[in-house]
Scaffold this motif. Structure first.
Motif, short mmCIF file in Angstrom:
data_model
loop_
_atom_site.label_atom_id
_atom_site.label_comp_id
_atom_site.label_asym_id
_atom_site.label_seq_id
_atom_site.Cartn_x
_atom_site.Cartn_y
_atom_site.Cartn_z
N ASP A 85 0.84 -1.20 0.00
CA ASP A 85 0.00 0.00 0.00
C ASP A 85 0.88 1.25 0.00
OD1 ASP A 85 -2.12 -1.71 0.13
OD2 ASP A 85 -2.71 -1.20 2.17
N ARG A 86 0.47 2.24 -0.80
CA ARG A 86 1.22 3.49 -0.89
C ARG A 86 0.30 4.65 -0.56
NH1 ARG A 86 3.55 3.59 -6.78
NH2 ARG A 86 4.11 5.68 -6.11
N ASP A 87 0.81 5.62 0.18
CA ASP A 87 0.06 6.84 0.48
C ASP A 87 0.37 7.87 -0.59
OD1 ASP A 87 -1.08 5.86 2.84
OD2 ASP A 87 0.65 6.45 4.04
N LEU A 88 -0.68 8.38 -1.23
CA LEU A 88 -0.54 9.40 -2.27
C LEU A 88 -1.35 10.62 -1.88
CD1 LEU A 88 -1.05 7.14 -5.42
CD2 LEU A 88 1.12 7.86 -4.41
N THR A 110 -3.93 1.08 -2.81
CA THR A 110 -3.76 -0.24 -2.22
C THR A 110 -3.01 -1.19 -3.14
OG1 THR A 110 -5.83 -1.09 -3.09
CG2 THR A 110 -5.93 0.02 -0.95
N ALA A 111 -2.51 -2.27 -2.55
CA ALA A 111 -1.79 -3.29 -3.32
C ALA A 111 -2.72 -3.91 -4.37
CB ALA A 111 -1.24 -4.36 -2.39
N GLY A 112 -3.98 -4.11 -4.01
CA GLY A 112 -4.95 -4.66 -4.96
C GLY A 112 -5.18 -3.74 -6.14
N GLU A 113 -5.28 -2.42 -5.87
CA GLU A 113 -5.45 -1.46 -6.95
C GLU A 113 -4.21 -1.43 -7.85
OE1 GLU A 113 -6.21 1.99 -4.56
OE2 GLU A 113 -8.36 1.88 -4.93
#
Length: 99
Positions: free
Chosen positions: A5-8, A20-23
Motif C-alpha cells: 500500500d502506498r500513500d498518495l 492499495t496493493a490490490g489497486e
C-alpha cells in the motif's frame, strides 16, 4: 511482483489517499503505468455526467403523448418512436431520378 500500500496526495483536493496493493495489481494487469493523481471522490466527481432532461411532448404525426431526451424547439416537429422510425426509413429510401 509484490505490491505494498502506498500513500498518495490528491492533486485536486490535497487529501491523502491509499493506493492499495490490490489497486496496483489491477493497474498493472490493465497496462496502466502511471499512479493515480486524484482520490476516488475527485475521480467520481470528474466522471459524473449530468442527468439528461426528458421532455414530455405530443407526437406531430399521430398525436400520442411521448417523452424525448432533449428540449424541443418550437418550429421543429417532434415524433414518437414509431413515427420517427417511419420518417427515418422514408428519408433513407432511394429516390429514382431517371426519366
Amino acid at each position: 511482483m509484490n505490491f505494498i500500500d502506498r500513500d498518495l496526495k490528491c492533486v485536486n483536493c490535497g487529501v491523502e489517499f491509499v493506493f492499495t496493493a490490490g489497486e496496483q495489481e489491477f493497474f498493472r494487469a490493465r497496462g496502466f503505468t502511471n499512479t493515480p493523481k486524484s482520490c476516488r471522490e475527485c475521480r467520481s466527481k470528474k466522471n459524473h455526467r449530468p442527468m439528461r432532461a426528458d421532455s414530455k411532448v405530443t407526437c406531430a404525426d399521430c398525436g400520442s403523448a411521448t417523452t424525448v431526451p432533449f428540449t424541443p424547439r418550437q418550429h421543429r416537429p417532434v415524433y414518437c418512436r414509431a413515427c420517427f422510425s417511419e420518417h427515418r426509413s422514408e428519408a433513407e429510401s432511394p429516390v429514382c431520378t431517371a426519366i
